[in-house]
Design a protein around this motif. Structure first.
Motif, PDB file in Angstrom:
ATOM      1  N   SER A   1      11.038  28.356  -3.894  1.00 39.03           N
ATOM      2  CA  SER A   1      12.177  28.415  -4.789  1.00 39.03           C
ATOM      3  C   SER A   1      11.681  28.892  -6.128  1.00 39.03           C
ATOM      4  CB  SER A   1      12.823  27.044  -4.906  1.00 39.03           C
ATOM      5  OG  SER A   1      11.868  26.105  -5.251  1.00 39.03           O
ATOM      6  N   SER A   2      10.765  29.794  -6.139  1.00 33.44           N
ATOM      7  CA  SER A   2      10.163  30.197  -7.388  1.00 33.44           C
ATOM      8  C   SER A   2       9.701  31.637  -7.342  1.00 33.44           C
ATOM      9  CB  SER A   2       9.006  29.290  -7.661  1.00 33.44           C
ATOM     10  OG  SER A   2       8.871  28.990  -8.983  1.00 33.44           O
TER      11      SER A   2
ATOM     12  N   HIS B   1       8.572  26.044  -7.390  1.00 30.31           N
ATOM     13  CA  HIS B   1       9.308  24.962  -8.034  1.00 30.31           C
ATOM     14  C   HIS B   1      10.731  24.852  -7.541  1.00 30.31           C
ATOM     15  CE1 HIS B   1      11.915  22.794 -10.677  1.00 30.31           C
ATOM     16  NE2 HIS B   1      12.612  23.899 -10.810  1.00 30.31           N
ATOM     17  N   THR B   2      11.239  23.677  -7.543  1.00 31.43           N
ATOM     18  CA  THR B   2      12.667  23.412  -7.501  1.00 31.43           C
ATOM     19  C   THR B   2      12.908  21.915  -7.621  1.00 31.43           C
ATOM     20  OG1 THR B   2      14.723  24.034  -6.403  1.00 31.43           O
ATOM     21  CG2 THR B   2      13.037  23.057  -5.034  1.00 31.43           C
TER      22      THR B   2
ATOM     23  N   SER C   1      15.957  19.173  -6.092  1.00 32.45           N
ATOM     24  CA  SER C   1      17.113  19.159  -5.215  1.00 32.45           C
ATOM     25  C   SER C   1      17.452  17.740  -4.778  1.00 32.45           C
ATOM     26  CB  SER C   1      16.865  20.031  -3.976  1.00 32.45           C
ATOM     27  OG  SER C   1      15.872  19.437  -3.142  1.00 32.45           O
TER      28      SER C   1
ATOM     29  N   VAL D   1      20.810  22.065  -5.539  1.00 35.94           N
ATOM     30  CA  VAL D   1      19.471  22.485  -5.931  1.00 35.94           C
ATOM     31  C   VAL D   1      19.549  23.395  -7.149  1.00 35.94           C
ATOM     32  CG1 VAL D   1      19.604  24.390  -4.266  1.00 35.94           C
ATOM     33  CG2 VAL D   1      17.379  23.683  -5.126  1.00 35.94           C
ATOM     34  N   GLN D   2      18.496  23.372  -7.965  1.00 34.37           N
ATOM     35  CA  GLN D   2      18.329  24.286  -9.100  1.00 34.37           C
ATOM     36  C   GLN D   2      16.890  24.755  -9.146  1.00 34.37           C
ATOM     37  OE1 GLN D   2      17.472  26.130 -12.811  1.00 34.37           O
ATOM     38  NE2 GLN D   2      16.462  24.264 -12.168  1.00 34.37           N
ATOM     39  N   SER D   3      16.699  26.008  -9.533  1.00 32.21           N
ATOM     40  CA  SER D   3      15.349  26.555  -9.630  1.00 32.21           C
ATOM     41  C   SER D   3      15.282  27.654 -10.676  1.00 32.21           C
ATOM     42  CB  SER D   3      14.900  27.141  -8.290  1.00 32.21           C
ATOM     43  OG  SER D   3      13.613  27.736  -8.410  1.00 32.21           O
TER      44      SER D   3
ATOM     45  N   VAL E   1      18.277  30.683  -5.362  1.00 35.78           N
ATOM     46  CA  VAL E   1      17.550  29.584  -4.722  1.00 35.78           C
ATOM     47  C   VAL E   1      18.285  29.044  -3.497  1.00 35.78           C
ATOM     48  CG1 VAL E   1      18.573  27.811  -6.229  1.00 35.78           C
ATOM     49  CG2 VAL E   1      16.365  27.392  -5.139  1.00 35.78           C
TER      50      VAL E   1
ATOM     51  N   GLN F   1      11.571  23.232   0.423  1.00 36.73           N
ATOM     52  CA  GLN F   1      11.156  23.795  -0.863  1.00 36.73           C
ATOM     53  C   GLN F   1       9.661  23.701  -1.073  1.00 36.73           C
ATOM     54  OE1 GLN F   1      13.898  21.104  -2.971  1.00 36.73           O
ATOM     55  NE2 GLN F   1      12.126  20.170  -3.949  1.00 36.73           N
TER      56      GLN F   1
ATOM     57  N   ASP G   1      12.446  22.104 -14.500  1.00 35.93           N
ATOM     58  CA  ASP G   1      11.364  23.035 -14.182  1.00 35.93           C
ATOM     59  C   ASP G   1      10.568  23.355 -15.444  1.00 35.93           C
ATOM     60  OD1 ASP G   1       9.794  25.173 -13.402  1.00 35.93           O
ATOM     61  OD2 ASP G   1      11.447  26.428 -12.746  1.00 35.93           O
TER      62      ASP G   1
END
Length: 328
Positions: free
Chosen positions: A7-8, A31-32, A34, A49-51, A56, A73, A186
């Motif tokens: 996720s990066s 990175h992520t 979730s 989820v956020q990245s 992502v 992830q 992050d």
């Protein structure tokens, strides 16, 4: 050679003895954060989820109604999503599936994986070589996980926020993402987010089973934007219910639903327009006229559309009333 990302950062996969054996290459940055969770009241299951990486959700978030949800992830192994759901369908629990997937993966030390099944069993895993700060917490019916965080308090904040939240599952998942970001998120920043919610029991129709599927692919404030989109989604839920009420000729219910949508987004011309149409159809002409006027001033195409509604039965006023509306 097949390219995919964690996720990066994008990395080049190296195939081992199985298609599921994807491993990191020369750029081991990942990175992520979730959350996967199930609502015990509705049975709904979801992933958020956020990245700091583009799109992502296309790799991390997986879910199927009546089966479960998966977040894969760190150096993401995308096969964990589909394969995990397939294993859940055989009757294995979330923990059994996590154990099986991780045991079969030579890249296990750099993976993060979390699963919640349709019964609410939850399981999480963080490999020993995931980039710090990294960790996870498995709770009752949920798991939160994060890696390459600015602070090691992120996943704890997510857990606390989710457990203390109330309301629909989707909103609670967003609350967990907000808590992560408030703890620093992050270490590199923000870019994309995803929210996926599926039914607890499958109907067999994807368009009914996948309740919410929202993505923010590239945005400086992805969590705020996914929250805004969820609010828009809720408003259009009212619009859809209003349309259904119109189909059943229940104009009072339609009015209630359209009005609810309009109250959520008063600047949205479409929501205001169908509210005005419903007012006219229920005999409340004087209330509808100022609304029609405001809409027509903003965009004359709505006036043209109004002329086309009567022939198909969506505007049920006589010729005199229609003329009055079009004069606005």
């Amino acid at each position: 050679m097949k390219k995919f990302f964690y996720s990066s950062l994008i990395f080049v996969s190296i195939s081992f003895c199985s298609p599921a054996q994807t491993f990191f290459g020369s750029e081991p940055l990942a990175h992520t954060y979730s959350i996967v969770a199930r609502d015990p009241q509705t049975g709904e299951m979801g992933v958020a989820v956020q990245s700091h990486w583009f799109s992502v959700g296309s790799m991390v978030a997986w879910g199927e109604a009546g089966v479960g949800v998966v977040a894969t992830q760190s150096f993401v192994n995308p096969s964990f999503g589909q394969h995990g759901l397939e294993l859940l369908k055989t009757g294995k629990t979330a923990q059994e599936v996590v154990d099986e997937l991780i045991a079969s993966d030579e890249g296990r030390d750099v993976r993060q994986l979390a699963i919640v099944d349709s019964k609410g069993n939850s399981s999480g895993y963080t490999g020993v070589k995931c980039i710090s700060e990294a960790g996870h917490i498995v709770g009752n019916g949920y798991s939160v996980q994060a890696n390459m965080m600015l602070n090691n308090t992120v996943w704890g904040a997510m857990s606390k926020a989710f457990e203390n939240s109330e309301g629909p599952l989707a909103e609670r998942l967003i609350t967990a993402l907000e808590a992560a970001q408030n703890e620093g998120g992050d270490i590199r920043g923000k870019q994309s987010a995803c929210l996926l919610v599926v039914r607890g029991d499958a109907t067999g129709n994807l368009w009914q089973d996948r309740l919410i599927d929202l993505r923010v692919e590239d945005n400086p404030e992805p969590v705020s934007e996914i929250k805004r989109l969820l609010k828009v989604y809720r408003a259009y839920e009212h619009m859809n219910k209003g349309d259904l009420a119109v189909e059943k000729n229940d104009m009072i219910l339609a009015m209630d639903e359209y009005n609810a949508a309009m109250q959520m987004f008063p600047e949205n011309l479409e929501m205001k327009y169908w509210t005005a149409v419903t007012l006219a159809n229920t005999g409340q002409i004087e209330k509808s006229l100022p609304m029609f006027k405001e809409i027509f001033v903003m965009d004359k195409n709505w006036k043209e559309l109004t002329k086309r509604l009567s022939p198909v039965g969506l505007l049920t006023v006589n010729e005199d009333i229609l003329k009055k509306i079009l004069e606005q």
